[in-house]
Write a protein that holds these residues in place. Structure first.
Motif, short mmCIF file in Angstrom:
data_model
loop_
_atom_site.label_atom_id
_atom_site.label_comp_id
_atom_site.label_asym_id
_atom_site.label_seq_id
_atom_site.Cartn_x
_atom_site.Cartn_y
_atom_site.Cartn_z
N GLY A 262 -7.87 -58.71 -2.06
CA GLY A 262 -8.61 -59.72 -2.80
C GLY A 262 -9.32 -60.66 -1.85
N PRO A 263 -9.57 -61.91 -2.26
CA PRO A 263 -10.29 -62.84 -1.38
C PRO A 263 -9.57 -63.03 -0.05
CG PRO A 263 -10.09 -63.74 -3.60
CD PRO A 263 -9.22 -62.54 -3.55
N VAL A 264 -10.36 -63.12 1.01
CA VAL A 264 -9.82 -63.32 2.36
C VAL A 264 -10.40 -64.62 2.91
CG1 VAL A 264 -9.74 -62.44 4.72
CG2 VAL A 264 -9.57 -60.85 2.78
N VAL A 265 -9.51 -65.49 3.40
CA VAL A 265 -9.91 -66.75 4.00
C VAL A 265 -9.56 -66.71 5.48
CG1 VAL A 265 -9.58 -69.26 4.03
CG2 VAL A 265 -9.59 -68.02 1.84
N LEU A 266 -10.55 -66.91 6.32
CA LEU A 266 -10.33 -67.00 7.76
C LEU A 266 -10.26 -68.47 8.16
CD1 LEU A 266 -10.36 -66.03 10.75
CD2 LEU A 266 -12.88 -66.03 10.58
N SER A 286 -0.60 -73.96 5.06
CA SER A 286 0.23 -74.63 4.05
C SER A 286 -0.52 -74.77 2.73
CB SER A 286 0.65 -76.01 4.56
OG SER A 286 1.43 -75.90 5.73
N ALA A 287 -1.80 -75.11 2.81
CA ALA A 287 -2.60 -75.35 1.60
C ALA A 287 -2.73 -74.11 0.74
CB ALA A 287 -3.98 -75.86 2.00
N LEU A 288 -2.83 -72.95 1.39
CA LEU A 288 -3.14 -71.72 0.65
C LEU A 288 -1.94 -70.80 0.50
CD1 LEU A 288 -6.61 -71.00 2.33
CD2 LEU A 288 -6.13 -72.32 0.27
N ALA A 289 -0.76 -71.29 0.82
CA ALA A 289 0.43 -70.44 0.82
C ALA A 289 0.71 -69.83 -0.55
CB ALA A 289 1.64 -71.24 1.30
N PRO A 312 3.14 -68.11 5.90
CA PRO A 312 3.57 -67.74 4.55
C PRO A 312 3.34 -66.25 4.31
CG PRO A 312 1.48 -68.92 4.49
CD PRO A 312 1.95 -68.97 5.91
N PRO A 313 3.90 -65.68 3.25
CA PRO A 313 3.79 -64.23 3.01
C PRO A 313 2.36 -63.74 2.88
CG PRO A 313 5.53 -65.18 1.66
CD PRO A 313 4.82 -66.34 2.29
N ASN A 314 1.44 -64.61 2.46
CA ASN A 314 0.06 -64.15 2.26
C ASN A 314 -0.82 -64.36 3.49
OD1 ASN A 314 -0.17 -66.94 2.16
ND2 ASN A 314 -1.69 -66.92 0.50
N ALA A 315 -0.22 -64.62 4.64
CA ALA A 315 -0.99 -64.93 5.85
C ALA A 315 -0.71 -63.93 6.97
CB ALA A 315 -0.69 -66.34 6.32
N ARG A 316 -1.72 -63.77 7.81
CA ARG A 316 -1.62 -62.99 9.03
C ARG A 316 -2.21 -63.83 10.15
NH1 ARG A 316 0.67 -61.02 5.49
NH2 ARG A 316 0.63 -58.87 4.70
N ALA A 384 -3.71 -80.86 3.30
CA ALA A 384 -3.60 -79.56 2.65
C ALA A 384 -4.32 -79.56 1.30
CB ALA A 384 -2.12 -79.19 2.48
N SER A 385 -4.23 -80.66 0.57
CA SER A 385 -4.88 -80.71 -0.74
C SER A 385 -6.40 -80.68 -0.61
CB SER A 385 -4.44 -81.95 -1.51
OG SER A 385 -4.79 -83.13 -0.81
N GLN A 386 -6.95 -81.35 0.41
CA GLN A 386 -8.40 -81.29 0.63
C GLN A 386 -8.86 -79.86 0.90
OE1 GLN A 386 -8.34 -84.46 3.78
NE2 GLN A 386 -10.24 -85.11 2.82
N ILE A 387 -8.12 -79.18 1.74
CA ILE A 387 -8.49 -77.80 2.08
C ILE A 387 -8.38 -76.90 0.86
CG2 ILE A 387 -7.87 -75.79 3.49
CD1 ILE A 387 -6.80 -77.86 5.59
N ARG A 388 -7.28 -77.04 0.13
CA ARG A 388 -7.06 -76.18 -1.04
C ARG A 388 -8.18 -76.35 -2.07
NH1 ARG A 388 -2.17 -77.04 -1.39
NH2 ARG A 388 -2.27 -78.97 -2.62
#
Length: 456
Positions: A262-266, A286-289, A312-316, A384-388
């Motif tokens: 799905g969507p990928v954020v770098l 943290s924001a996108l976990a 987090p599990p959705n990160a590399r 984190a909230s600003q980024i999210r």
């Protein structure tokens, strides 16, 4: 065949674009000498160029700036740190850089010198008699800092003027802040130049960097720079100078899984301002976990273990990933605003979330917002909230990707390597080669840039 000297500030964001130019000029049959820090010897020689390292007094590893200048680390990000760097990293280097150029020219007859914006060792040449020097070309490796009534003072990150009142404000602001913030820096530069037998700068420091060279080649397309009605003809927009396709890349084990995620954020803090990954990489993870997407964190050099939060599990995460392989997979790039990275993302139509407050990064972030290709968070330490919220907005509102795609189209009209090569070849062929193989008459090309100033 011509002979070119490429002189460049010893920082990756400055060196790598100039090495791309070196490689291309060599491929066209020219001889090139690259003059920069010894750290880049292997990469420079890999382009087919000869290499001459800076003199020991200025041969600094950019990763050890705080060790070389311990007082710099005690100065907060902002104008004070910028002024310190201008004095002690750039101005103090002028005599040594200028001497290095002289040393090289004794052994290597030069038809033209190509430098990055911040290589100030060409000032003594540029301030001397035109008929006694070779042509000098500068490459604009960051946002254009040229003063104008149409733009606010560089560093304020204000959008361009729209009304006569805003233009009048800009004129007054530029005059005041040039003196209030950089007056001491200007005097410092002039003192060094005069002490070593040169004239003083004829204009404000940043304007001199841009206007003194015979050509100033801005490494972007015109729609990603503020319009100026008084822009000199010597400035040309040649498009982004991207790294050549990567070779020998060994993808991490998770690489193929990204295409199915799905969507990928770098998220990246580049190769310079990455000593504290808690500024942007950590908060983004943290924001996108808990978001339904994949986050790829690229540290730009520091070990992955220096990321201050658990993945987090959705990160590399990786220390380095070639952008030509990675960015085509990316939906949104979260960055602190390095010019090369931003232009690379936009060249592929990738929208951005930008959070930078060091060096000139606020100005680059402001241009992203002005162009409509992303969101400027207006800080180097976003929550984190600003980024999210910003990432959600860029993913959900199509106008950001549409504007990024429009810039991609504008960038695609250029072939920076070929345009740069043709311009410097023409200038070298018709310019003054004040070297051991004779002197030729100067005929610097000063035709007006044919690319329009309109928006996207």
């Amino acid at each position: 065949m011509a002979q070119f000297l490429i002189a460049v500030t010893s920082v990756p964001g400055h060196v790598l674009p100039l090495l791309a130019v070196s490689q291309h000029l060599v491929s066209r049959g020219h001889e090139v000498v690259v003059h920069t820090g010894s750290l880049f010897r292997e990469r420079a020689e890999a382009t087919g160029a000869q290499f001459v390292a800076f003199r020991p007094e200025i041969d600094i590893d950019y990763r050890q700036l705080d060790e070389r200048f311990p007082e710099r680390h005690k100065i907060a990000y902002g104008p004070a740190q910028l002024c310190f760097g201008l004095k002690h990293i750039f101005a103090d280097a002028i005599p040594h850089q200028s001497a290095g150029i002289r040393d090289i020219r004794r052994e290597f007859p030069v038809d033209a010198i190509i430098a990055d914006t911040m290589f100030c060792g060409t000032f003594p040449l540029l301030l001397g008699p035109r008929e006694k020097r070779v042509p000098v070309v500068a490459l604009g490796i960051t946002a254009l800092a040229l003063s104008s009534a149409d733009t606010a003072f560089f560093g304020t990150a204000l959008p361009p003027a729209l009304t006569p009142q805003e233009r009048a404000r800009n004129v007054a602001m530029n005059s005041h802040l040039q003196q209030a913030i950089f007056g001491d820096v200007q005097r410092y530069f002039n003192d060094i130049l005069v002490k070593h037998g040169s004239r003083q700068l004829p204009a404000f420091l940043f304007d001199s960097m841009i206007a003194l060279p015979d050509l100033y080649l801005q490494l972007t397309a015109r729609p990603f720079e503020y319009p100026r009605g008084d822009m000199p003809d010597s400035i040309r927009f040649v498009g982004p100078l991207l790294s050549p396709p990567s070779t020998g890349f060994r993808p991490p084990l998770w690489w193929d899984d990204v295409d199915k995620a799905g969507p990928v954020v770098l998220v990246t803090q580049g190769t310079l301002a990455n000593d504290d990954l808690g500024r942007l990489v950590g908060p983004t993870l943290s924001a996108l976990a808990n978001e339904d997407l994949t986050v790829i964190a690229c540290t730009g050099g520091p070990p992955v273990e220096s990321i201050p939060v658990a993945l987090p599990p959705n990160a590399r995460a990786a220390t380095f990933l070639p952008f030509d392989r990675l960015l085509p997979k990316v939906s949104v790039m979260v960055t602190n605003g390095g010019y090369g990275a931003v232009n690379h993302a936009l060249s592929l139509g990738v929208p951005l979330v930008v959070a930078g407050d060091s060096e000139e990064k606020p100005e680059i972030a402001a241009r992203v917002a002005w162009a409509g290709a992303g969101i400027n968070l207006g800080t180097g330490r976003p929550s984190a909230s600003q980024i999210r919220e910003a990432v959600r907005a860029v993913l959900s509102k199509p106008q950001y990707r549409q504007r990024a795609q429009a810039l991609r189209t504008a960038f695609a009209r250029h072939n920076a390597r070929d345009e740069i090569a043709k311009l410097v070849e023409d200038l070298a062929a018709g310019g003054t080669a004040a070297s051991s193989h004779g002197t030729r008459l100067v005929s610097a090309c000063r035709t007006t840039d044919s690319e329009g100033q309109s928006g996207l």
